[in-house]
Motif scaffolding. Structure first.
Motif, PDB file in Angstrom:
ATOM      1  N   GLY A   1      -0.458  19.421   6.217  1.00 16.05           N
ATOM      2  CA  GLY A   1       0.450  20.068   7.150  1.00 16.05           C
ATOM      3  C   GLY A   1       0.647  21.536   6.799  1.00 16.05           C
ATOM      4  O   GLY A   1       0.274  21.996   5.716  1.00 16.05           O
ATOM      5  N   GLY A   2       1.236  22.270   7.735  1.00 21.13           N
ATOM      6  CA  GLY A   2       1.488  23.679   7.503  1.00 21.13           C
ATOM      7  C   GLY A   2       1.804  24.384   8.789  1.00 21.13           C
ATOM      8  O   GLY A   2       2.150  23.749   9.787  1.00 21.13           O
ATOM      9  N   VAL A   3       1.674  25.688   8.770  1.00 20.92           N
ATOM     10  CA  VAL A   3       1.946  26.518   9.935  1.00 20.92           C
ATOM     11  C   VAL A   3       0.628  27.008  10.503  1.00 20.92           C
ATOM     12  O   VAL A   3      -0.241  27.498   9.757  1.00 20.92           O
ATOM     13  N   VAL A   4       0.463  26.882  11.804  1.00 18.17           N
ATOM     14  CA  VAL A   4      -0.757  27.317  12.475  1.00 18.17           C
ATOM     15  C   VAL A   4      -0.374  27.969  13.800  1.00 18.17           C
ATOM     16  O   VAL A   4       0.650  27.607  14.408  1.00 18.17           O
ATOM     17  N   GLN A   5      -1.168  28.904  14.230  1.00 17.70           N
ATOM     18  CA  GLN A   5      -0.899  29.560  15.503  1.00 17.70           C
ATOM     19  C   GLN A   5      -1.334  28.687  16.665  1.00 17.70           C
ATOM     20  O   GLN A   5      -2.274  27.877  16.540  1.00 17.70           O
ATOM     21  N   ALA A   6      -0.681  28.858  17.782  1.00 17.88           N
ATOM     22  CA  ALA A   6      -1.056  28.136  18.993  1.00 17.88           C
ATOM     23  C   ALA A   6      -2.530  28.375  19.310  1.00 17.88           C
ATOM     24  O   ALA A   6      -3.024  29.512  19.200  1.00 17.88           O
ATOM     25  N   GLY A   7      -3.202  27.305  19.685  1.00 11.46           N
ATOM     26  CA  GLY A   7      -4.632  27.382  19.947  1.00 11.46           C
ATOM     27  C   GLY A   7      -5.496  27.078  18.747  1.00 11.46           C
ATOM     28  O   GLY A   7      -6.714  26.896  18.877  1.00 11.46           O
ATOM     29  N   GLY A   8      -4.872  27.005  17.582  1.00 15.92           N
ATOM     30  CA  GLY A   8      -5.609  26.756  16.358  1.00 15.92           C
ATOM     31  C   GLY A   8      -5.810  25.279  16.089  1.00 15.92           C
ATOM     32  O   GLY A   8      -5.450  24.422  16.896  1.00 15.92           O
ATOM     33  N   SER A   9      -6.399  24.992  14.940  1.00 20.12           N
ATOM     34  CA  SER A   9      -6.720  23.619  14.540  1.00 20.12           C
ATOM     35  C   SER A   9      -6.163  23.325  13.164  1.00 20.12           C
ATOM     36  O   SER A   9      -5.949  24.245  12.354  1.00 20.12           O
ATOM     37  N   LEU A  10      -5.956  22.059  12.921  1.00 22.72           N
ATOM     38  CA  LEU A  10      -5.460  21.608  11.623  1.00 22.72           C
ATOM     39  C   LEU A  10      -5.941  20.189  11.410  1.00 22.72           C
ATOM     40  O   LEU A  10      -6.023  19.414  12.372  1.00 22.72           O
ATOM     41  N   THR A  11      -6.270  19.867  10.177  1.00 24.59           N
ATOM     42  CA  THR A  11      -6.666  18.501   9.850  1.00 24.59           C
ATOM     43  C   THR A  11      -5.704  17.923   8.815  1.00 24.59           C
ATOM     44  O   THR A  11      -5.496  18.524   7.754  1.00 24.59           O
ATOM     45  N   LEU A  12      -5.127  16.802   9.155  1.00 24.29           N
ATOM     46  CA  LEU A  12      -4.242  16.085   8.237  1.00 24.29           C
ATOM     47  C   LEU A  12      -5.009  14.959   7.567  1.00 24.29           C
ATOM     48  O   LEU A  12      -5.925  14.380   8.161  1.00 24.29           O
ATOM     49  N   SER A  13      -4.610  14.638   6.356  1.00 28.31           N
ATOM     50  CA  SER A  13      -5.207  13.529   5.610  1.00 28.31           C
ATOM     51  C   SER A  13      -4.139  12.503   5.269  1.00 28.31           C
ATOM     52  O   SER A  13      -2.975  12.851   5.048  1.00 28.31           O
ATOM     53  N   CYS A  14      -4.562  11.259   5.219  1.00 29.85           N
ATOM     54  CA  CYS A  14      -3.681  10.162   4.817  1.00 29.85           C
ATOM     55  C   CYS A  14      -4.438   9.342   3.783  1.00 29.85           C
ATOM     56  O   CYS A  14      -5.375   8.624   4.125  1.00 29.85           O
ATOM     57  N   ALA A  15      -4.024   9.471   2.532  1.00 32.42           N
ATOM     58  CA  ALA A  15      -4.695   8.769   1.442  1.00 32.42           C
ATOM     59  C   ALA A  15      -3.912   7.510   1.081  1.00 32.42           C
ATOM     60  O   ALA A  15      -2.687   7.555   0.932  1.00 32.42           O
ATOM     61  N   ALA A  16      -4.630   6.409   0.939  1.00 30.47           N
ATOM     62  CA  ALA A  16      -4.012   5.126   0.625  1.00 30.47           C
ATOM     63  C   ALA A  16      -4.334   4.710  -0.801  1.00 30.47           C
ATOM     64  O   ALA A  16      -5.420   4.996  -1.313  1.00 30.47           O
ATOM     65  N   SER A  17      -3.386   4.009  -1.411  1.00 32.14           N
ATOM     66  CA  SER A  17      -3.602   3.466  -2.756  1.00 32.14           C
ATOM     67  C   SER A  17      -2.789   2.201  -2.912  1.00 32.14           C
ATOM     68  O   SER A  17      -1.924   1.894  -2.084  1.00 32.14           O
ATOM     69  N   GLY A  18      -3.106   1.439  -3.964  1.00 34.16           N
ATOM     70  CA  GLY A  18      -2.315   0.262  -4.281  1.00 34.16           C
ATOM     71  C   GLY A  18      -2.853  -1.037  -3.746  1.00 34.16           C
ATOM     72  O   GLY A  18      -2.299  -2.097  -4.002  1.00 34.16           O
ATOM     73  N   ARG A  19      -3.952  -0.974  -3.016  1.00 35.17           N
ATOM     74  CA  ARG A  19      -4.519  -2.197  -2.454  1.00 35.17           C
ATOM     75  C   ARG A  19      -6.028  -2.096  -2.591  1.00 35.17           C
ATOM     76  O   ARG A  19      -6.617  -1.076  -2.256  1.00 35.17           O
ATOM     77  N   THR A  20      -6.642  -3.165  -3.060  1.00 34.59           N
ATOM     78  CA  THR A  20      -8.077  -3.119  -3.345  1.00 34.59           C
ATOM     79  C   THR A  20      -8.908  -2.909  -2.097  1.00 34.59           C
ATOM     80  O   THR A  20      -9.830  -2.090  -2.066  1.00 34.59           O
ATOM     81  N   GLU A  21      -8.586  -3.640  -1.037  1.00 38.66           N
ATOM     82  CA  GLU A  21      -9.401  -3.546   0.170  1.00 38.66           C
ATOM     83  C   GLU A  21      -8.774  -2.579   1.172  1.00 38.66           C
ATOM     84  O   GLU A  21      -7.577  -2.639   1.440  1.00 38.66           O
ATOM     85  N   TYR A  22      -9.600  -1.743   1.715  1.00 38.40           N
ATOM     86  CA  TYR A  22      -9.145  -0.768   2.717  1.00 38.40           C
ATOM     87  C   TYR A  22      -9.690  -1.229   4.059  1.00 38.40           C
ATOM     88  O   TYR A  22     -10.630  -0.652   4.609  1.00 38.40           O
ATOM     89  N   ASN A  23      -9.096  -2.288   4.590  1.00 36.24           N
ATOM     90  CA  ASN A  23      -9.663  -2.934   5.765  1.00 36.24           C
ATOM     91  C   ASN A  23      -8.641  -3.149   6.864  1.00 36.24           C
ATOM     92  O   ASN A  23      -8.728  -4.117   7.620  1.00 36.24           O
ATOM     93  N   TYR A  24      -7.697  -2.273   6.974  1.00 36.68           N
ATOM     94  CA  TYR A  24      -6.616  -2.429   7.929  1.00 36.68           C
ATOM     95  C   TYR A  24      -6.537  -1.199   8.829  1.00 36.68           C
ATOM     96  O   TYR A  24      -6.977  -0.109   8.466  1.00 36.68           O
ATOM     97  N   PRO A  25      -5.951  -1.359   9.987  1.00 33.44           N
ATOM     98  CA  PRO A  25      -5.776  -0.206  10.873  1.00 33.44           C
ATOM     99  C   PRO A  25      -4.797   0.808  10.286  1.00 33.44           C
ATOM    100  O   PRO A  25      -3.832   0.430   9.613  1.00 33.44           O
TER     101      PRO A  25
ATOM    102  N   VAL B   1       0.852  -1.177   0.000  1.00 28.78           N
ATOM    103  CA  VAL B   1       0.000   0.000   0.000  1.00 28.78           C
ATOM    104  C   VAL B   1       0.895   1.237   0.000  1.00 28.78           C
ATOM    105  O   VAL B   1       1.972   1.225   0.588  1.00 28.78           O
ATOM    106  N   GLN B   2       0.451   2.255  -0.679  1.00 27.76           N
ATOM    107  CA  GLN B   2       1.158   3.529  -0.674  1.00 27.76           C
ATOM    108  C   GLN B   2       0.324   4.538   0.109  1.00 27.76           C
ATOM    109  O   GLN B   2      -0.892   4.634  -0.093  1.00 27.76           O
TER     110      GLN B   2
END
Length: 119
Positions: A9-33, A2-3
């Motif tokens: 990611g980026g720069v954010v001020q203290a107290g702020g929020s950020l959402t990261l994403s992790c996209a998977a590819s290369g495997r048919t089933e997405y059934n793993y932790p 799987v890839q």
């Protein structure tokens, strides 16, 4: 195999929020932790939080109430929602997959994304 690719990611001020994403590819089933780790220069990589295919999550006590993980199995993507960020949260954040399904053996890694929290 799987890839994994992190983004958000980026720069954010203290107290702020950020959402990261992790996209998977290369495997048919997405059934793993999938987990998030982070690392600062000179320190070991540390576990942050993980999520199983059925939505069960587990995280370190230090992040409870601030970091939340979610997954969209249709998009093969896991998200890390980070709130009330502190300068000490600055690190490279990595996502990882445990293709064996146990949630204890993360061997497939993304290249990481830098998060910088300014004070």
């Amino acid at each position: 195999q799987v890839q994994l690719v992190e983004s958000g990611g980026g720069v954010v001020q203290a107290g702020g929020s950020l959402t990261l994403s992790c996209a998977a590819s290369g495997r048919t089933e997405y059934n793993y932790p999938v987990a998030w780790f982070r690392q600062v220069p000179g320190k070991a990589r540390e576990f942050v939080i993980h999520i199983h295919n059925d939505g069960r999550t587990s995280n370190r006590r230090a992040f409870r109430g601030r970091f939340i993980i979610s997954r969209d199995n249709d998009k093969s993507t896991v998200y890390l929602h980070m709130n009330r960020l502190e300068p000490q949260d600055s690190a490279v954040y990595y996502c990882a997959a445990d293709l064996g399904g146990t949630g204890r053996n993360y061997t497939s890694w993304g290249p990481g994304t830098q998060v910088t929290v300014s004070s």
